[in-house]
Design a protein around this motif. Structure first.
Motif: not given
Length: 306
Positions: A55-60, A95-101
Motif C-alpha cells: 500500500a505504501l508503494l502504491h500510494f507513494g 512516500l511520507l504523505r502515504s506513510l502518515i495516511l
C-alpha cells in the motif's frame, strides 16, 4: 473566503478514488493469497507488514511526480496530488504523505500482543492509532478551507481537480490546529486509563498456560482471557475462559485437537476448572492488511467446578 471548489477536489471524489484504489489493493492481495497462503499463515501477525509495504508503494509512487500525482482511482476521477504551486510532488514527499495516511489504518486491527499494553509502547501506539484516525476524520470532514487531512497538512500537499486553475487557499483555520492538538493530547492520555484497568492486569497462570499450548504442533499463537460478567453475588452464569488458538493447518473442525487442548488446560491450570465453561476458538487464516481470509470454529467444553 473559501478556496475555489474548482481547484480543490471534493471529499466525495477523494473517497471515490480511495474506494477504487482499495479495490485494486484487495485484488492484488487476493492473488497473493492464492499463491502464498501457507507463508502468510506462518508469518501470523507480521503478515500485515506485506500489505503495508504494498500500500505504501502504491500510494507513494503513483501519487508522486512519477505518475503525475495520480493513483488509479484518482486518474479515473480526474484528480491529482500537487503542492502549493500546482506541481506534482517529489517521490520522498509522496512516500511520507502515504506513510502518515496509511499507518493508523494498518496499526488498527493488527492484533498487537497484549504484552505491549503494560509497556511504554502503548503511548506511541495510542498516538498513531487513536490520534491519527480521529484527527484524519475530523480534518477531512471539517477543514473546508484547504480540504487537507494531517498527511496533506504536514506535507503541504493538496488534492485538486485535474482540469482547473490553481487558486491559492487561505491558511488552515487556527481552531482546527487547537482541536487536532486536543485530540493528540487525549490520545496520549488514554494509555494511563488502560494501564489502570483490568485489561492491563497481568494473569500469570493464563500466560503460563498459553506458553504450554504453544508446544503443541500446528499452533502458532494463543491468546487466553478470563471473563467474569457475573452480578457479584456468586452468580457464575457469565463466567468462562476464552482461548483463541491460531493454527498453522486448517483443522478448525478437529474435535480431537480441541479436546486435547481442553484436557491439557484442565490438567495444568486449576483456576480454569473453577471458571465455568471453556471456550476454545480454533482459527486458521491470514491477514496481510490489504486482504484476509479466515476460517474458525468455537468448541465449548462444560467444566465441572470443584
Amino acid at each position: 473566503m473559501l478556496a475555489s471548489p474548482d481547484w480543490l477536489s471534493s471529499l466525495s471524489r477523494r473517497i471515490g478514488a480511495l474506494v477504487i484504489d482499495a479495490a485494486v489493493l484487495v485484488s492484488v492481495g487476493f492473488v497473493l493469497g492464492l499463491v502464498f497462503e501457507s507463508y502468510f499463515v506462518e508469518l501470523s501477525v507480521w503478515a500485515r507488514a506485506i500489505g503495508f509495504v504494498i500500500a505504501l508503494l502504491h500510494f507513494g509512487i503513483l501519487n508522486s511526480e512519477l505518475n503525475n500525482g495520480q493513483t488509479i482511482g484518482k486518474r479515473l476521477l480526474a484528480i491529482r496530488v500537487v503542492n502549493l504551486h500546482n506541481e506534482s510532488v517529489k517521490l520522498d514527499v509522496s512516500l511520507l504523505r502515504s506513510l502518515i495516511l496509511i499507518t493508523p489504518f494498518f496499526v488498527q486491527g493488527s492484533g498487537l500482543p497484549s504484552a505491549l499494553l503494560p509497556t511504554l509502547w502503548i503511548y506511541p501506539l495510542s498516538l498513531i492509532l487513536f490520534g491519527g484516525l480521529v484527527s484524519t476524520a475530523y480534518l477531512m470532514l471539517f477543514n473546508r478551507r484547504t480540504r487537507q487531512g494531517p498527511h496533506d497538512w504536514i506535507c503541504r500537499t493538496f488534492v485538486v481537480n485535474l482540469e482547473s486553475d490553481p487558486n491559492r487557499p487561505e491558511p488552515i483555520w487556527l481552531g482546527h490546529s487547537v482541536v487536532v492538538g486536543f485530540i493528540l493530547v487525549l490520545a496520549l492520555s488514554l494509555p494511563a486509563a488502560v494501564l489502570q484497568s483490568n485489561i492491563a492486569q497481568p494473569q500469570p497462570d493464563l500466560d503460563r498456560s498459553a506458553e504450554l499450548l504453544m508446544r503443541l504442533d500446528t499452533i502458532s499463537r494463543v491468546q487466553m482471557t478470563r471473563v467474569d460478567a457475573g452480578r457479584g453475588d456468586g452468580d457464575a452464569e457469565n463466567r468462562f475462559t476464552s482461548v483463541q488458538v491460531m493454527l498453522t493447518e486448517n483443522r478448525v473442525n478437529d474435535e480431537d485437537l480441541a479436546t486435547a487442548i481442553a484436557e491439557r488446560l484442565l490438567q495444568e491450570n486449576d483456576r480454569v476448572r473453577t471458571q465455568g465453561p471453556l471456550m476454545i476458538n480454533l482459527t486458521y487464516g491470514y491477514d496481510i492488511g490489504i486482504f484476509s481470509r479466515w476460517d474458525s470454529r468455537m468448541h465449548r467444553f462444560n467444566v465441572a467446578e470443584d
